[in-house]
Structure formats: C-alpha cells, structure tokens
Design a protein around this motif. Structure first.
Motif, PDB file in Angstrom:
ATOM      1  N   PRO A 190     -24.806  40.295  28.847  1.00 23.91           N
ATOM      2  CA  PRO A 190     -25.234  39.909  30.003  1.00 23.91           C
ATOM      3  C   PRO A 190     -24.371  39.213  30.995  1.00 23.91           C
ATOM      4  CG  PRO A 190     -26.197  38.464  28.495  1.00 23.91           C
ATOM      5  CD  PRO A 190     -25.172  39.403  27.826  1.00 23.91           C
ATOM      6  N   VAL A 191     -23.216  39.700  31.698  1.00 25.49           N
ATOM      7  CA  VAL A 191     -22.089  39.271  32.438  1.00 25.49           C
ATOM      8  C   VAL A 191     -22.717  38.674  33.742  1.00 25.49           C
ATOM      9  CG1 VAL A 191     -20.096  39.623  33.456  1.00 25.49           C
ATOM     10  CG2 VAL A 191     -20.807  40.854  31.426  1.00 25.49           C
TER      11      VAL A 191
ATOM     12  N   PRO B   9     -26.177  37.269  34.801  1.00 22.13           N
ATOM     13  CA  PRO B   9     -27.616  37.229  34.349  1.00 22.13           C
ATOM     14  C   PRO B   9     -28.708  37.521  35.357  1.00 22.13           C
ATOM     15  CG  PRO B   9     -26.336  35.264  33.845  1.00 22.13           C
ATOM     16  CD  PRO B   9     -25.402  36.171  34.851  1.00 22.13           C
TER      17      PRO B   9
ATOM     18  N   LEU C 249     -14.729  38.753  33.745  1.00 18.97           N
ATOM     19  CA  LEU C 249     -15.629  38.049  33.129  1.00 18.97           C
ATOM     20  C   LEU C 249     -15.774  38.408  31.640  1.00 18.97           C
ATOM     21  CD1 LEU C 249     -17.922  37.663  36.171  1.00 18.97           C
ATOM     22  CD2 LEU C 249     -16.866  35.593  34.944  1.00 18.97           C
TER      23      LEU C 249
ATOM     24  N   THR D 182     -15.006  35.897  28.451  1.00 19.31           N
ATOM     25  CA  THR D 182     -15.681  35.553  27.273  1.00 19.31           C
ATOM     26  C   THR D 182     -15.317  36.120  25.767  1.00 19.31           C
ATOM     27  OG1 THR D 182     -17.733  35.762  28.628  1.00 19.31           O
ATOM     28  CG2 THR D 182     -17.928  35.943  26.312  1.00 19.31           C
TER      29      THR D 182
ATOM     30  N   LEU E 248     -12.222  33.983  24.965  1.00 19.31           N
ATOM     31  CA  LEU E 248     -12.760  32.502  24.305  1.00 19.31           C
ATOM     32  C   LEU E 248     -13.562  32.497  23.156  1.00 19.31           C
ATOM     33  CD1 LEU E 248     -13.869  31.231  28.036  1.00 19.31           C
ATOM     34  CD2 LEU E 248     -12.131  30.271  26.554  1.00 19.31           C
TER      35      LEU E 248
ATOM     36  N   ARG F 272      -9.726  33.196  35.244  1.00 15.88           N
ATOM     37  CA  ARG F 272     -11.358  32.668  34.771  1.00 15.88           C
ATOM     38  C   ARG F 272     -10.902  31.861  33.516  1.00 15.88           C
ATOM     39  NH1 ARG F 272     -16.377  32.350  36.880  1.00 15.88           N
ATOM     40  NH2 ARG F 272     -16.590  33.990  38.507  1.00 15.88           N
TER      41      ARG F 272
ATOM     42  N   PHE G 118      -7.670  26.788  30.567  1.00 18.02           N
ATOM     43  CA  PHE G 118      -7.260  25.788  29.530  1.00 18.02           C
ATOM     44  C   PHE G 118      -6.432  26.666  28.618  1.00 18.02           C
ATOM     45  CE2 PHE G 118     -11.688  26.262  28.273  1.00 18.02           C
ATOM     46  CZ  PHE G 118     -11.709  26.463  27.051  1.00 18.02           C
TER      47      PHE G 118
ATOM     48  N   HIS H  19     -17.138  27.259  26.509  1.00 15.45           N
ATOM     49  CA  HIS H  19     -16.866  27.707  27.840  1.00 15.45           C
ATOM     50  C   HIS H  19     -16.552  29.006  28.149  1.00 15.45           C
ATOM     51  CE1 HIS H  19     -15.841  23.573  28.103  1.00 15.45           C
ATOM     52  NE2 HIS H  19     -15.741  23.363  26.869  1.00 15.45           N
ATOM     53  N   ILE H  20     -17.521  29.904  27.842  1.00 19.00           N
ATOM     54  CA  ILE H  20     -17.577  31.189  28.046  1.00 19.00           C
ATOM     55  C   ILE H  20     -18.247  31.068  29.400  1.00 19.00           C
ATOM     56  CG2 ILE H  20     -17.327  32.386  25.824  1.00 19.00           C
ATOM     57  CD1 ILE H  20     -20.321  33.171  26.005  1.00 19.00           C
ATOM     58  N   PRO H  21     -17.899  32.028  30.289  1.00 19.55           N
ATOM     59  CA  PRO H  21     -18.533  31.973  31.753  1.00 19.55           C
ATOM     60  C   PRO H  21     -19.960  32.536  31.680  1.00 19.55           C
ATOM     61  CG  PRO H  21     -17.007  33.736  31.887  1.00 19.55           C
ATOM     62  CD  PRO H  21     -17.033  33.100  30.276  1.00 19.55           C
ATOM     63  N   VAL H  22     -20.880  31.722  31.281  1.00 24.55           N
ATOM     64  CA  VAL H  22     -22.187  32.381  31.237  1.00 24.55           C
ATOM     65  C   VAL H  22     -22.950  32.554  32.747  1.00 24.55           C
ATOM     66  CG1 VAL H  22     -24.430  32.047  30.369  1.00 24.55           C
ATOM     67  CG2 VAL H  22     -22.589  31.354  29.142  1.00 24.55           C
ATOM     68  N   ARG H  23     -22.606  31.710  33.556  1.00 21.10           N
ATOM     69  CA  ARG H  23     -23.070  31.708  35.084  1.00 21.10           C
ATOM     70  C   ARG H  23     -21.968  32.036  35.931  1.00 21.10           C
ATOM     71  NH1 ARG H  23     -28.545  31.591  34.650  1.00 21.10           N
ATOM     72  NH2 ARG H  23     -29.390  30.497  33.069  1.00 21.10           N
ATOM     73  N   PRO H  24     -21.258  32.991  36.263  1.00 17.19           N
ATOM     74  CA  PRO H  24     -20.121  33.232  36.820  1.00 17.19           C
ATOM     75  C   PRO H  24     -19.989  32.397  38.216  1.00 17.19           C
ATOM     76  CG  PRO H  24     -21.012  35.432  36.183  1.00 17.19           C
ATOM     77  CD  PRO H  24     -21.964  34.360  35.858  1.00 17.19           C
ATOM     78  N   ASP H  25     -21.097  32.249  38.950  1.00 19.13           N
ATOM     79  CA  ASP H  25     -20.971  31.570  40.173  1.00 19.13           C
ATOM     80  C   ASP H  25     -21.640  30.114  40.120  1.00 19.13           C
ATOM     81  OD1 ASP H  25     -19.870  33.692  41.334  1.00 19.13           O
ATOM     82  OD2 ASP H  25     -22.015  34.644  41.462  1.00 19.13           O
TER      83      ASP H  25
ATOM     84  N   LEU I 100     -28.620  33.216  27.016  1.00 20.13           N
ATOM     85  CA  LEU I 100     -27.698  34.073  27.533  1.00 20.13           C
ATOM     86  C   LEU I 100     -26.213  34.084  26.692  1.00 20.13           C
ATOM     87  CD1 LEU I 100     -27.942  33.411  31.237  1.00 20.13           C
ATOM     88  CD2 LEU I 100     -28.200  35.672  30.189  1.00 20.13           C
TER      89      LEU I 100
END
Lengths: 287, 287
Positions: free
Chosen positions: A156-157, A159, A217, A221, A224, A255, A258, B154-160, B217
């Motif tokens: 679910p990239v 949500p 994205l 994920t 990471l 994205r 670090f 630190h995965i981008p779960v909520r891109p915005d 998520l």
C-alpha cells in the motif's frame, strides 16, 4: 542441439520457444493471450502441443511452463489475472515428455541470476501487465513462511490512493504496472505513454510521472527494509529505458535521507527473462 | 553462578544488569539517559564500571553492550538519537574483561529467538523511543548487502505525511514511535497516551489511532514483501497490550485483501529483550 520447450504465460502475449541448456534461445514466438480462464488454458495447451512436436527428427527433452499467481509443482492454484483455480499441469500440457510448472516471476528471477546481471542481494522486478518481485537474499530466492513473499505490486504505497483490482487501495501496481499506466492514460500501451510523455503530451507526462514516483516510494521501502545491492527492473515497462531509469534513480535517492540508494538497472534479458525462466524449469526437470 | 554484565543503551533509560548463561536476569537496574553525546558516553562508562566491579568475591566474565544506530564490533559508528560518530568500544567500557559491542535491536531480536516466542520467518519490532526491526528469515537475522536492513521505522508509509527527524517524510517512526506518540499528544509518555485514549480523551484517541493505522500499513507492506509467519512487537509501546494489539490486528487484516495476516503478538520478553540481547553479546564473547 538438445532443447526444451519453454512457455511463459503472460499478460497480453504468451511467449514460447526452444531453449538450449546454456540459455541460447533457438526459437521464439508470441501469441496473443485470449480472454477467459478456459480459453487461456486451451490456448496454452495448443501452444505447447505445437512446440513439442518433433522437428527435423528432434524432439524436446522437456517442457517448462511459467504461469502467474499462486503455483505449486502440480497445479496453477490461483491467478487473479486469468481467474483460474486449481488447474492441474496436465490441462496445460498433454505431451509425452516431462512438464515442469513454475511461477513466472520467480522463474524469471532465476533466469536473471543464471544468465543476467544477478547478484547476492537483489530485487528482480519485472513490470508488465502486473507487478511482482523476485526477492533474492544472500544469493537465493526467498519465498517466506508460506511461499507468498515478493508481492511488491500490492504493497500500500499510497494509503488513501487508487483502488486496485486486487481489492486493496493504493497498491504500487495501481500506478506503475503496464496495465495501470495504459488504463490511466486511456489508450495505447505503457510504452506509448512513455513516448507521448517525452513528446510533451501533458496527460501522458502526468501518468508516467505518477508511475515513476510511486515506484520510487516502493523501492525506497524495499531498500530500507532489505538493503539490496541492486534492483533490476524487467518486463515490458523496463523497455522504456532511460525514460524510466533516470527519473526513477533520482526520485529514489530523493526519498532516502540517511543512506545511499542501491544501483537501479534494467534487466539485460528484457522480456526474454520469462522465457529463459520457463526454460530453466524445463532443464531442471531432466537434470 | 557465572554471569556477564549487560547494558542496553536506550532512549529514555539505560537498562543494565547481570545475565546468567541460560538467560536468567540476576540483577536489573535502570538509569536515566542524560542529554548530549559526550554525557551519554560518560554515563555508559560509569554504569559499566559500577556493574563490572567484583561483588561477593565474584567478577563478571564479560560485558555485553547494545547500542542503537550503525554499529561494528569495535565502534559505535553513528547514532541519530545520540549524535555520536565513531566511538571506540573502549570509550564505553574501560574494564579488564572482554567487552562485546552490538546493535540494540538486532541483539534484542537474537534474544527473542533464543528466549522468547521466536520462529523461522519473523519480524521482531521493538517500538521504543524509535523504531527498528530485526528481520528474521529462515531462522537467521538478515542484514542485507551492507548490514543496513531492518530500517522499518523509516519506510515512507505516508508519502505526503509528517516530516521525520531523519530528514525524510512520512516515516513510520514519525507516527508510531513512543517518542512521536508522546510529542504529538504534547505531554506524558506513549503509555499515558494509550491510557488517556482508553479513558475517552479525544486528542489522545486520535494520536493513538493514527499510530496504530500507520503501523498497520507498515506491517501490511512487510507481510506482502516477506510473508512472515509472525510479527513480534516489543519495546515500551508493546506494554500497551490489547490497546495496541487488538486494533492493530484488525487494521492489518483490513489492509490485506487477498492473503491472511500473520500472527501479531507482543514480545514475551517485554523491555527485557534489550538487556537479554546485550547479555547474549557478552556470553558469545567468552564461549
């Protein structure tokens, strides 16, 4: 030269042919995929029968058959794309040589390891009509507890994003699969959309950019979580080449705050990975 | 009884103690974590010196030291939380027994495998001040190509979504870490927020629900990629128990349309996993 029949049951076309033990493709042809589970099964069976026929006095040693969805060595258990359930291997191939059934993306990943760029910690990601991944960890394909690993097309990239055919929302495949790119633009193929975007078509550029962003994205994920050395994009959409890879690398790096991004390359095997993977299935059944 | 000194250098408190070879904790104490990299290093060194002192004629066989961030056997290379760089193990522990340095979450994951719920294909996810994961695949911890796997916080779960302290946007940790939950509510700890949410405090319920949603998520993504048999939540936030687990299981299942969710349980070791992990580091250095 000894050969096996290889058939990669794909989204818009089947790919079939003859593969030698060293991965040389001796014959290659495509056939359009019909609609309907029964029609697809019948078409595969006819394709296999044609290819398995003796030619110039030689017969194939085996048949390797790569299909999408959930697969065991004896049955195509389920495919959302084709709508079949529990199809025995004999329905696909009624021939008198060994028939090896396997998963299309995993087989293509094996081919990538055997004949392509490969590597120890790699994501092989063929993007065709749909998206799945072959997760290669420490040099081996990883299947997970139940064999269902690699469903990166349905993470679910976004949500709150688009509904996906799988019943979930915001899946990678709803933005970045070849099928989704074509459907969102409204005509043509993903390759057409990439070309139109490059030519300045605004709507095409929007759809393409949204696909690349969403893919970046998903790859952030993956990076990471699993720290791959390399990500290898395959399938029809990878044929867009730099129109895909250049913005994808940039947005993936953007994205990751670090850590460095892994290498992102196109499969050197292109759409042949699936056929070579089916070939490997066949060769393994006789060796 | 033979023992090692174990110190788990954590977010709000250090945990230190004595651990026997079979995982029995013979002594356990906490000390508040000071602010500032130099202060933390000095406090760890003092804590180790106190614990390593002979007691009733017995001395520890070794010291095991678990720290966050990027770690090698000889140096604490980098920690965003503490702001240190390239700290040699001797700065943490100036004692005349072997000192073993390791990563806090990975060590805690090893302890979970050795003494806790364990399993072959498992995500061990301690949620404390921050979030990281120990990715257990086929019974072993997986580190990835460069040892950086498991950065699920630190995965981008909520891109915005929200800016994260790491420099990225929309990270799981920006919503669901103990630190983020407390900061978003504005006072108290994550445990306080969970309690207030249960008591009907509307803002607390919002913050808690947002944490659980975002965690669901991230776990859906992990499940689709790696097909774990079990997800084990540890750390301080796991002490919320059913207030965390019941809605988390429900929302994880709700995000998965075509496959079952893995089992989600709280660590049976609770906050002791880190101390036991540090103890394992110590024992491995003498066996």
């Amino acid at each position: 030269m000894d050969y096996v029949v290889a058939v990669d049951v794909g989204g818009t076309t089947f790919k079939g042919g003859f593969v030698a033990r060293d991965g040389t493709i001796l014959h290659f042809e495509r056939r359009a995929t019909p609609r309907g589970a029964d029609q697809v099964i019948a078409a595969v069976s006819a394709f296999v029968a044609d290819l398995a026929r003796p030619r110039a006095g030689r017969r194939p040693l085996a048949v390797g058959l790569a299909v999408p969805g959930l697969v065991t060595p004896t049955h195509a258990v389920y495919s959302a794309a084709f709508g079949w359930r529990d199809v025995p291997v004999s329905s696909f191939a009624d021939v008198d040589v060994p028939v090896a059934l396997g998963h299309d993306v995993r087989s293509a990943g094996e081919a990538e390891l055997a004949y392509g760029a490969g590597g120890d910690d790699v994501l092989f990601l063929p993007i065709g009509t749909g998206i799945a991944g072959a997760v290669v960890l420490s040099g081996s394909l990883y299947g997970g507890a139940g064999g269902f690993a690699g469903q990166i097309g349905h993470i679910p990239v976004r949500p709150d994003g688009l509904a996906c055919g799988c019943g979930q929302r915001g899946c990678l495949a709803a933005y970045a699969s070849g099928g989704a790119i074509a459907a969102r633009y409204g005509s043509g193929t993903a390759a057409d959309v990439a070309r139109l975007a490059a030519e300045g078509d605004e709507r095409a550029a929007e759809v393409w950019s949204s696909a690349v962003d969403t893919l970046a994205l998903a790859l952030a994920t993956y990076t990471l979580l699993l720290d791959p050395a390399r990500i290898i994009i395959g399938g029809g959409v990878s044929l867009a080449g730099d129109a895909l890879l250049v913005p994808l690398r940039e947005r993936l790096a953007g994205r990751l705050a670090f850590r460095r991004a892994p290498e992102v390359v196109a499969s050197s095997l292109g759409v042949r990975a699936g056929l070579l993977g089916a070939g490997l299935l066949g060769w393994r059944s006789v060796s």
